[in-house]
Design a protein around this motif. Structure first.
Motif, PDB file in Angstrom:
ATOM      1  N   LEU A 169       0.820  -1.215   0.000  1.00  0.00           N
ATOM      2  CA  LEU A 169       0.000   0.000   0.000  1.00  0.00           C
ATOM      3  C   LEU A 169       0.852   1.264   0.000  1.00  0.00           C
ATOM      4  O   LEU A 169       0.501   2.263  -0.631  1.00  0.00           O
ATOM      5  N   LEU A 172       2.055   2.516  -3.617  1.00  0.00           N
ATOM      6  CA  LEU A 172       1.121   2.704  -4.731  1.00  0.00           C
ATOM      7  C   LEU A 172       1.163   4.120  -5.285  1.00  0.00           C
ATOM      8  O   LEU A 172       0.964   4.333  -6.485  1.00  0.00           O
ATOM      9  N   GLY A 173       1.441   5.092  -4.432  1.00  0.00           N
ATOM     10  CA  GLY A 173       1.529   6.474  -4.891  1.00  0.00           C
ATOM     11  C   GLY A 173       2.678   6.724  -5.850  1.00  0.00           C
ATOM     12  O   GLY A 173       2.697   7.750  -6.546  1.00  0.00           O
ATOM     13  N   LYS A 206      -9.564  -0.934  -6.810  1.00  0.00           N
ATOM     14  CA  LYS A 206      -9.232   0.059  -5.783  1.00  0.00           C
ATOM     15  C   LYS A 206      -7.715   0.283  -5.716  1.00  0.00           C
ATOM     16  O   LYS A 206      -7.260   1.418  -5.532  1.00  0.00           O
ATOM     17  N   LEU A 207      -6.945  -0.794  -5.866  1.00  0.00           N
ATOM     18  CA  LEU A 207      -5.485  -0.646  -5.856  1.00  0.00           C
ATOM     19  C   LEU A 207      -5.009   0.091  -7.101  1.00  0.00           C
ATOM     20  O   LEU A 207      -4.050   0.862  -7.048  1.00  0.00           O
ATOM     21  N   GLU A 209      -6.782   2.378  -8.610  1.00  0.00           N
ATOM     22  CA  GLU A 209      -7.151   3.775  -8.362  1.00  0.00           C
ATOM     23  C   GLU A 209      -6.167   4.452  -7.406  1.00  0.00           C
ATOM     24  O   GLU A 209      -5.965   5.668  -7.467  1.00  0.00           O
ATOM     25  N   LYS A 210      -5.520   3.669  -6.536  1.00  0.00           N
ATOM     26  CA  LYS A 210      -4.535   4.228  -5.615  1.00  0.00           C
ATOM     27  C   LYS A 210      -3.179   4.453  -6.278  1.00  0.00           C
ATOM     28  O   LYS A 210      -2.277   5.045  -5.678  1.00  0.00           O
TER      29      LYS A 210
END
Length: 306
Positions: A169, A172-173, A206-207, A209-210
């Protein structure tokens, strides 16, 4: 060039004991000694597919020297950083008792060695791919994946991350080119149980989108799902075969995907190659060969569901 990083390589001592008795002397029926670690597994399958690659990581002591030798014998270019103290780990894998394993801890990795790895990574640039796979040793900073991606930001390096929960997580950015959670890891992130291919799609989205560019979800006997950069969603049942060795199947899937994408830039072909490589390794005593992957590839059935 494709580069892999294995922070804590190992020698995997894989044995079979037909009638294991606790507390008594047991003798093996079969033995196999292989270099291990998720990044090394990716490197091995890439090499089996004829794709030159370089393995980075840390090794120590006589075990580390054997890891280096074994990796080089596979044809992979080994550029491991040798540590002055400690010994690389040996992992015992007892095949005959439901995948029982005893994994070593490995050496402490000092700050100077981490800095040396960063210097190695500085040479990566456009058209290079970097695979970051597996957990981070306790002696290393827990944000090392982020630091690596920050260092390579703006260089057009494709970065693949195969890690779990916060490790995944938190990067991801930085828009990794590919992430590969399995359905259980994906479910753990969102606190849900995911067992069917259709169920994983909204959570994989969702991942994406992240920040993830492509999300490849492995599901063992249930097949796999890919959410691709272009918005396409592909799903596939698991190819038919006899499970012999689940170790390294996910790493093989990453290698197959990269090989397929490198050949054509086509996501459906990359997905099919990933599925074939992962399944072929699961059907083999060792990591899959090119011929084994090609054979399974012909049986893979891909469906575009979005």
């Amino acid at each position: 060039m494709i580069y892999t990083v294995t922070f804590n390589p190992s020698l995997d001592y894989i044995v079979s004991v037909s009638d294991f008795k606790l507390g008594l002397t047991n003798r093996t029926d079969s033995e196999l000694l292989l270099p291990g670690g998720k990044g090394i597994n990716v490197s091995t399958v890439l090499q089996n597919l004829g794709i030159a690659n370089t393995a980075f990581g840390f090794t120590a002591g006589f075990v580390g020297e054997e890891v280096r030798k074994e990796v080089e014998q596979l044809g992979v270019k080994a550029e491991f950083i040798s540590l002055d103290e400690g010994v690389s780990r040996i992992n015992l894998k007892l095949k005959s008792i439901d995948g029982t394993e005893i994994n070593g801890r490995g050496p402490r990795i000092p700050r100077e060695a981490v800095d040396a790895l960063m210097t190695q990574l500085d040479r990566l640039g456009a058209d290079d791919t970097l695979v970051l796979a597996g957990s981070i040793p306790a002696s290393m900073p827990d944000d090392i994946y982020q630091k690596i991606m920050e260092r390579l930001d703006g260089r057009d390096v494709r970065i693949v991350v195969d890690a779990t929960k916060d490790l995944l997580l938190n990067v991801l950015g930085h828009h990794p080119f590919l992430i590969k959670p399995n359905n259980h890891e994906l479910g753990d992130i969102f606190g849900v149980k995911l067992s069917e291919r259709e169920e994983v799609v909204p959570y994989a989205k969702k991942l994406q989108e992240k920040g993830a560019v492509n999300v490849l979800v492995s599901m063992a006997g249930k097949g796999a799902v890919l959410l691709a950069e272009d918005g396409s969603v592909y799903a596939a049942e698991a190819p038919k075969g006899t499970l012999k060795n689940g170790v390294g199947a996910g790493d093989s899937m990453v290698a197959g995907f990269l090989a397929g994408y490198g050949e054509s830039g086509d996501y459906e072909h990359a997905f099919r190659m990933g599925l074939a490589a992962g399944s072929a390794s699961a059907f083999s005593e060792q990591l899959a060969t090119k011929d084994e992957i090609k054979k399974v590839y012909e049986t893979c059935k891909i469906t575009k569901i979005g």
